[in-house]
Design an enzyme around this catalytic site. Sequence first.
Site, PDB file in Angstrom:
ATOM      1  N   GLU A 106       0.863  -1.176   0.000  1.00  0.00           N
ATOM      2  CA  GLU A 106       0.000   0.000   0.000  1.00  0.00           C
ATOM      3  C   GLU A 106       0.900   1.227   0.000  1.00  0.00           C
ATOM      4  O   GLU A 106       1.708   1.414   0.908  1.00  0.00           O
ATOM      5  CB  GLU A 106      -0.883  -0.023   1.252  1.00  0.00           C
ATOM      6  CG  GLU A 106      -1.832   1.133   1.361  1.00  0.00           C
ATOM      7  CD  GLU A 106      -2.622   1.091   2.680  1.00  0.00           C
ATOM      8  OE1 GLU A 106      -2.423   0.159   3.485  1.00  0.00           O
ATOM      9  OE2 GLU A 106      -3.411   2.021   2.909  1.00  0.00           O
ATOM     10  N   ASP A 166      -4.650   9.864  10.176  1.00  0.00           N
ATOM     11  CA  ASP A 166      -3.309   9.359  10.430  1.00  0.00           C
ATOM     12  C   ASP A 166      -2.688   9.887  11.718  1.00  0.00           C
ATOM     13  O   ASP A 166      -2.830  11.054  12.074  1.00  0.00           O
ATOM     14  CB  ASP A 166      -2.393   9.687   9.253  1.00  0.00           C
ATOM     15  CG  ASP A 166      -2.637   8.727   8.094  1.00  0.00           C
ATOM     16  OD1 ASP A 166      -2.560   7.504   8.346  1.00  0.00           O
ATOM     17  OD2 ASP A 166      -2.951   9.186   6.998  1.00  0.00           O
TER      18      ASP A 166
END
Lengths: 270, 427
Positions: A49, A60
């Site tokens: 990924e 995040d």
Amino acid sequence: MSAIDQLFTELKQQGRKALMPFVTAGDPDVDFTAAVIRELAARGATMCEVGIPYSDPIADGPVIQASYTRALEKHVRLADILAMLGATTRAISMPVVTMVSYAIVYRHGLEKYVREAKAAGVAGAIVPDLLVEEAGPLSDICRREDFSLIQLVTPTTPRERALRIAESSTGFLYYVSVTGITGERQALPAEVTENVGWLRSQTELPICIGFGISQPEHVRMLSPVADGVIVGSAFVRRMATAAERPRDEVLAEIGSFATSLLETLDHRAN
Amino acid sequence: MGGLPSPPLPTTSYAPNGIVKMTDPVLHATKQVPDAAGRFGDFGGRYVPETLTRALDELAAEYEKAKHDPAFQEELDDLLKNYVGRPSPLYHARRLSEECGGAQIWLKREDLNHTGAHKINNTLGQTLLTQRMGKQRVIAETGAGQHGVATATACARFGLPCVVYMGSEDIRRQAPNVFSMKLLGAEVRPVDTGSRTLRDAINEAMRDWMSSVETTHYIIGSVVGPHPFPMIVRDFQAVIGNESRVQMMARVGRLPDCVVACVGGGSNAAGMFYPFVEDRDVALLGVEAGGLGAAPGQHASPLSFGDPGVLHGSYSYVMQDEDGQTCDVHSMSAGLDYPGVGPEHSFWKATGRVAYTNCQDDDAMRGFDALARNEGILPALESSHAVAKAMEFAAKRPKEDIVLVCLSGRGDKDASEIARLKAADEK
């Protein structure tokens, strides 16, 4: 059938599980990202990924956020990343997907993004801020282009909604293990296995688990219920040292970390 | 007065001469937003991680229930009246008007609210919603610190723990508000990422919410973010425009010719404009922060210079580069120093219902000085942008015309920053 569909068909036949490391593109530069992708492929990682740096990544944690900031400070552009992926994916069989904010995909143009990513050998996209309600236009293009649009289910997703997401997702279903942001955790919630077990009984789609996974013990805990695991911050943290250490050393460290996770996965599967 | 705009839709409205007229169907349609998906025309929606969806759905459902619950309305009205001091006065700024030599300038005095700005209208409403949802903790972001203070105040009033995220650059330039928040018992968490301003504070608050969403409510301070926030914040702020209409009719027997408000995220403007949307003869003027000029990075005016894109959970005008990365922006005013804007403003721009312009730092400073010296009112730097453009507009209009300005906040918080900016100018 996309490259990801083929991959999971093969894994299923072989009774194996997928390991998908996450790497930030352009930290500290795209050449190093390419070297990491090749190293991961050589070690036998199942998928990769690739995170497209974004200025405002709200899902995040500090490690990935900081890597995005470093990459953007060096002015990495989407075009550079796609060019690097085009050159890199040609030499490996490991499928690559991009983790990319909808802000970027929208700005670039939905159709243009999918076509260019596909031309660069990318098999699909994870768009963490695109909910199933808003996914229609991109989803239609992805189906037409046979480009997987991997969607996410979280611990806060009601079950009925999870089924709707599973129906709309292609490639695999991304189960987020924790209520929170990306980042390494000591322990994962116990209900992960139950929730994924339930999902497993509801959908034919492969299910991979991500967020918080950083240790072989986590992999051991999750591999019986999942079709794959996604490990992000633990790789990105290791990559982050590439700016001030010999790159070969960092690559070897990333490689042996991948190997340790793969051994745990295969051990469980056998 | 106060509280939410009543859900039954008006079929009539006041014409400028006070005669009741039938509502224009196009303008009426312009007011019927957002739809169930949170869309204001093409704008708005919900672009957030899946983790937040359930909480946003719960919030939308709870708000819908509250809106139709007389007890909720009563409690909010009581707080607005007896705690905030509403209705806020409508003031005819005669000396400022004379100085401009044109139309009459009237001020809606949100600066006289408890905590010194319009922000408290929203935080009290959302705190009541927090309680109804059974959530035990509140988080917020703040730029100028006015929303942080208003959230800390509401949380103190209701005994809820409160964490406010604030960019470290804003902590520097709005120090008085940081002290106030701490005195009110809130924890102020500095944000050192990115430009260390409002945008980064929103990112951090969203990240906190990603982990705490089951027990925590995020009180967003502007008409931005994912649905239902832009709608809820607008509705709680609509008390500004609703009061203004009634006060105008009572004082001069007609509605103003033009209404002016500053636009950062756009909450005071949305609250001021929304009740006037159907009044064809009332011109609406939104004023963005023009900063140092039109060059990229020198201003914070996405409606003037940006493009539609996705930021902080909604689709709206935004300052982005070609890759979709959010650009750094500039304004001397922390509350306007934001690269995005509420989706309803984008809709109003697209439909042409509201005209948007921008006001540069030095012009806003002249607006500040003019109001201070002619009227004895120190406006917030944010509101000074609206004052400056209203003066410019009024100067060109006849004496009978009425220009109504939303004076969204007071300038006490800015005193030391203004002193610093003026000293720098003299060097």
